[in-house]
Design a protein around this motif. Structure first.
Motif, short mmCIF file in Angstrom:
data_model
loop_
_atom_site.label_atom_id
_atom_site.label_comp_id
_atom_site.label_asym_id
_atom_site.label_seq_id
_atom_site.Cartn_x
_atom_site.Cartn_y
_atom_site.Cartn_z
N ASN A 49 0.85 -1.19 0.00
CA ASN A 49 0.00 0.00 0.00
C ASN A 49 0.88 1.24 0.00
N PRO A 50 0.36 2.41 -0.43
CA PRO A 50 1.20 3.59 -0.62
C PRO A 50 1.87 4.09 0.66
N TRP A 51 1.24 3.90 1.81
CA TRP A 51 1.83 4.38 3.06
C TRP A 51 3.03 3.52 3.46
N GLN A 52 2.96 2.24 3.15
CA GLN A 52 4.09 1.36 3.43
C GLN A 52 5.26 1.71 2.51
N THR A 53 4.95 2.01 1.25
CA THR A 53 5.99 2.41 0.31
C THR A 53 6.63 3.72 0.75
N LEU A 54 5.80 4.64 1.23
CA LEU A 54 6.31 5.92 1.74
C LEU A 54 7.24 5.70 2.93
N PHE A 55 6.87 4.78 3.82
CA PHE A 55 7.70 4.49 4.98
C PHE A 55 9.07 3.95 4.57
N ASN A 84 13.68 24.51 7.53
CA ASN A 84 13.86 23.07 7.70
C ASN A 84 12.58 22.38 8.16
N VAL A 85 11.82 23.06 9.02
CA VAL A 85 10.54 22.50 9.47
C VAL A 85 9.58 22.39 8.28
N MET A 86 9.52 23.45 7.46
CA MET A 86 8.67 23.42 6.28
C MET A 86 9.11 22.33 5.31
N TYR A 87 10.41 22.08 5.27
CA TYR A 87 10.94 21.03 4.40
C TYR A 87 10.45 19.66 4.85
N VAL A 88 10.34 19.48 6.18
CA VAL A 88 9.79 18.23 6.72
C VAL A 88 8.36 18.03 6.24
N ILE A 89 7.56 19.09 6.35
CA ILE A 89 6.14 19.00 5.99
C ILE A 89 5.96 18.78 4.49
N LEU A 90 6.63 19.61 3.69
CA LEU A 90 6.46 19.53 2.24
C LEU A 90 7.10 18.27 1.65
N GLY A 91 8.23 17.84 2.23
CA GLY A 91 8.86 16.61 1.75
C GLY A 91 7.96 15.42 1.96
N GLY A 92 7.37 15.33 3.14
CA GLY A 92 6.44 14.23 3.43
C GLY A 92 5.19 14.32 2.58
N ALA A 93 4.65 15.54 2.40
CA ALA A 93 3.44 15.73 1.61
C ALA A 93 3.67 15.36 0.14
N SER A 94 4.81 15.78 -0.40
CA SER A 94 5.12 15.49 -1.80
C SER A 94 5.21 13.99 -2.06
N LEU A 95 5.93 13.29 -1.19
CA LEU A 95 6.06 11.83 -1.34
C LEU A 95 4.73 11.13 -1.16
N SER A 96 3.93 11.60 -0.21
CA SER A 96 2.63 10.97 0.06
C SER A 96 1.70 11.09 -1.14
N GLY A 204 8.19 12.02 5.85
CA GLY A 204 7.58 10.81 5.30
C GLY A 204 7.29 9.77 6.37
N LEU A 205 8.21 9.63 7.32
CA LEU A 205 8.01 8.66 8.40
C LEU A 205 6.83 9.05 9.28
N LEU A 206 6.72 10.34 9.61
CA LEU A 206 5.62 10.80 10.46
C LEU A 206 4.27 10.57 9.80
N ILE A 207 4.18 10.90 8.52
CA ILE A 207 2.91 10.74 7.81
C ILE A 207 2.54 9.27 7.64
N SER A 208 3.51 8.45 7.24
CA SER A 208 3.23 7.03 7.02
C SER A 208 2.88 6.33 8.33
N THR A 209 3.57 6.68 9.41
CA THR A 209 3.28 6.07 10.71
C THR A 209 1.90 6.49 11.22
N SER A 211 -0.61 7.01 9.51
CA SER A 211 -1.67 6.36 8.72
C SER A 211 -1.94 4.93 9.17
N LEU A 212 -1.09 4.39 10.02
CA LEU A 212 -1.23 2.98 10.43
C LEU A 212 -2.62 2.63 10.96
#
Length: 307
Positions: A49-55, A84-96, A204-209, A211-212
């Motif tokens: 599933n996409p969240w596992q791939t993101l993880f 750097n904080v915005m990079y965390v958010i946008l990096g995870g959002a883009s991959l998701s 990416g880790l925060l978003i995928s986790t 979603s568990l």
């Protein structure tokens, strides 16, 4: 003497200049890596599933922690830290969003939409970062955009892929903002490639986790093929953000994002060769425009200072 004459045509100023612009090389590598990432993510979406791939793609970025220059972080300003904080958010959002789009459409279809970053990113770079580009730059970027649109003409829309189109445009928007933040940090030498890559992995880790509890059950790789695919996804995840930061350290947003569009013809060729996709005129014409404008922009930017 004959040997010197054979290679004399290579001894021209713009070729020498290109060889000295490391940002060009990093940007081209970034385009190849982005193509590889989309292809691998698309394959992974068939077994995970996409969240596992993101993880998995984000987890590999944690391996960069030992290489982060923590001493350099002492010179960061509050704005740098916010970036750097915005990079965390946008990096995870883009991959998701990209992973969600790949579950509904092919890699070529997603890239044809999500790679339309040169013009919007260049405009944002002018407004936010004060970067500039002249008329010829604008013409080349516009022709490149026309090529991207023509490639999209070959995409057959249906109800099942409509949501994928929405996710792809979400990927496009987050990618534009991600480049702007990365360019600001990298160009001021306050963006350690290892740190920024790690930040994207954290997102990416925060978003995928998170979603568990809500997403489908994760099925971890069991066969050798799935294990190899997972490792490749993780490796490409590491390289993607690292190369983007290195490219943006010396080249502006227009150059880097235009070079990255080389991923589209690469994926187009992959689909034709390995997936049996029928060749359509729009795909060929659009890919040619993308490649030609990328080469012309490379030659042009090699002779001027864009930093």
């Amino acid at each position: 003497m004959e040997s010197e004459g054979t290679w004399q045509f290579l001894n021209v100023p713009w070729i020498t200049a290109i060889s000295l612009r490391r940002g060009h090389i990093w940007a081209i590598i970034l385009g190849v890596i982005q193509a590889a990432q989309l292809i691998l993510m698309n394959k992974a979406s068939l077994v995970m599933n996409p969240w596992q791939t993101l993880f998995i793609s984000s987890f590999g970025l944690l391996l960069l922690v030992p290489f982060i220059s923590w001493r350099a972080s002492e010179s960061y300003t509050s704005i740098d830290l916010a970036g750097n904080v915005m990079y965390v958010i946008l990096g995870g959002a883009s991959l998701s969003l990209q992973n969600l789009a790949l579950t509904l459409m092919s890699a070529s279809h997603v890239s044809a939409i999500a790679s339309n970053v040169p013009l919007p990113t260049s405009v944002l770079a002018c407004l936010i970062l004060g970067e500039s580009f002249d008329l010829l730059d604008g013409i080349l970027a516009s022709v490149n955009g026309v090529g991207l649109v023509i490639v999209n003409l070959g995409v057959k829309a249906d109800r099942s892929s409509l949501l994928g189109v929405v996710y792809s445009f979400g990927t496009l928007l987050s990618a534009c903002l991600l480049v702007i933040i990365c360019r600001r940090l990298a160009h001021r030498n306050t963006g350690d490639p290892n740190l920024l890559s790690f930040m994207a992995g954290v997102g990416g880790l925060l978003i995928s986790t998170a979603s568990l509890p809500f997403g489908p059950t994760w099925v971890f790789p069991s066969s050798s093929e799935e294990i190899i695919l997972s490792v490749c996804v993780a490796v490409v995840g590491i390289l993607l953000f690292f190369t983007m930061t290195r490219a943006l350290q010396t080249e502006n947003a227009l150059v880097v994002t235009t070079f990255v569009t080389i991923a589209i013809p690469l994926i187009f060729c992959y689909d034709i060769i390995f997936n049996g996709v029928t060749v359509v005129w729009s795909g060929v014409l659009g890919s040619c425009l993308i490649v030609v404008t990328t080469v012309l922009l490379c030659i042009r930017s090699a002779s001027i200072d864009r930093e």
